[in-house]
Write a protein that holds these residues in place. Structure first.
Motif, mmCIF file in Angstrom:
data_model
loop_
_atom_site.group_PDB
_atom_site.id
_atom_site.type_symbol
_atom_site.label_atom_id
_atom_site.label_comp_id
_atom_site.label_asym_id
_atom_site.label_seq_id
_atom_site.Cartn_x
_atom_site.Cartn_y
_atom_site.Cartn_z
ATOM 1 N N HIS A 196 -7.668 -1.842 -0.196
ATOM 2 C CA HIS A 196 -6.390 -2.450 -0.578
ATOM 3 C C HIS A 196 -6.320 -3.900 -0.109
ATOM 4 O O HIS A 196 -5.839 -4.773 -0.840
ATOM 5 C CB HIS A 196 -5.210 -1.641 -0.016
ATOM 6 C CG HIS A 196 -3.893 -2.197 -0.439
ATOM 7 N ND1 HIS A 196 -3.122 -2.958 0.403
ATOM 8 C CD2 HIS A 196 -3.247 -2.163 -1.630
ATOM 9 C CE1 HIS A 196 -2.042 -3.348 -0.253
ATOM 10 N NE2 HIS A 196 -2.084 -2.879 -1.483
ATOM 11 N N LEU A 233 0.836 -1.193 0.000
ATOM 12 C CA LEU A 233 0.000 0.000 0.000
ATOM 13 C C LEU A 233 0.873 1.245 0.000
ATOM 14 O O LEU A 233 1.774 1.384 0.830
ATOM 15 C CB LEU A 233 -0.901 0.007 1.237
ATOM 16 C CG LEU A 233 -1.831 1.197 1.417
ATOM 17 C CD1 LEU A 233 -2.850 1.274 0.278
ATOM 18 C CD2 LEU A 233 -2.547 1.104 2.763
ATOM 19 N N GLU A 260 -7.406 1.303 3.312
ATOM 20 C CA GLU A 260 -6.808 0.086 3.858
ATOM 21 C C GLU A 260 -7.704 -1.133 3.599
ATOM 22 O O GLU A 260 -7.220 -2.220 3.258
ATOM 23 C CB GLU A 260 -6.548 0.222 5.369
ATOM 24 C CG GLU A 260 -5.478 1.243 5.722
ATOM 25 C CD GLU A 260 -6.020 2.677 5.813
ATOM 26 O OE1 GLU A 260 -7.224 2.903 5.560
ATOM 27 O OE2 GLU A 260 -5.215 3.564 6.145
#
Ligand SMILES: [Zn+2]
Length: 120
Positions: free
Chosen positions: A38, A13, A35
């Motif tokens: 991802h 990431l 988050e």
């Protein structure tokens, strides 16, 4: 073929995207956390490479044994100190994809415990 570790390492990431070029898109992704998006992207990359990310079923604790009783299958898997076993009431049965998946997960969970791993 890449290992799961190699795939995960290739998807780090960074800011609003990923090392591979995947990027957060406001129109597509709305207000979801980057988050979380991802993480779903990495799971999709693993599955696209033929890796399975699955939730192993929990066993029933029965007199010191761990036993899995799949709801859809006629197969029981168990692990007790020193041995693991599978019992089946069928010879050759017709299994659809859901039954095959459930049976596979039960066997994976039993193997994990038989190898000394923790109960999921
Ligand atoms: Zn990526």
């Amino acid at each position: 073929m890449s290992t799961a570790e190699q795939i995960i390492a290739a998807h780090r990431l960074v800011y609003v995207g990923c090392d591979c070029g995947w990027q957060w898109d406001a129109d597509r992704d709305g207000y979801h956390r980057i988050e979380d998006l991802h993480a779903a992207h990495v799971v999709a990359a693993l599955e696209a490479a033929g890796k399975a990310v699955v939730e192993l079923p929990e066993a029933i604790d029965e007199d010191g044994q761990k036993v899995w009783l799949p709801a859809m299958s006629e197969v029981i898997a168990g692990v007790e100190p020193g041995r693991a076993y599978v019992a089946s009431t069928i010879g050759r049965g017709e299994y659809d994809a859901a039954k095959l998946r459930e049976l596979g997960l039960v066997l994976l969970a039993a193997a994990r415990v038989a190898e000394g791993g923790d109960q999921p």
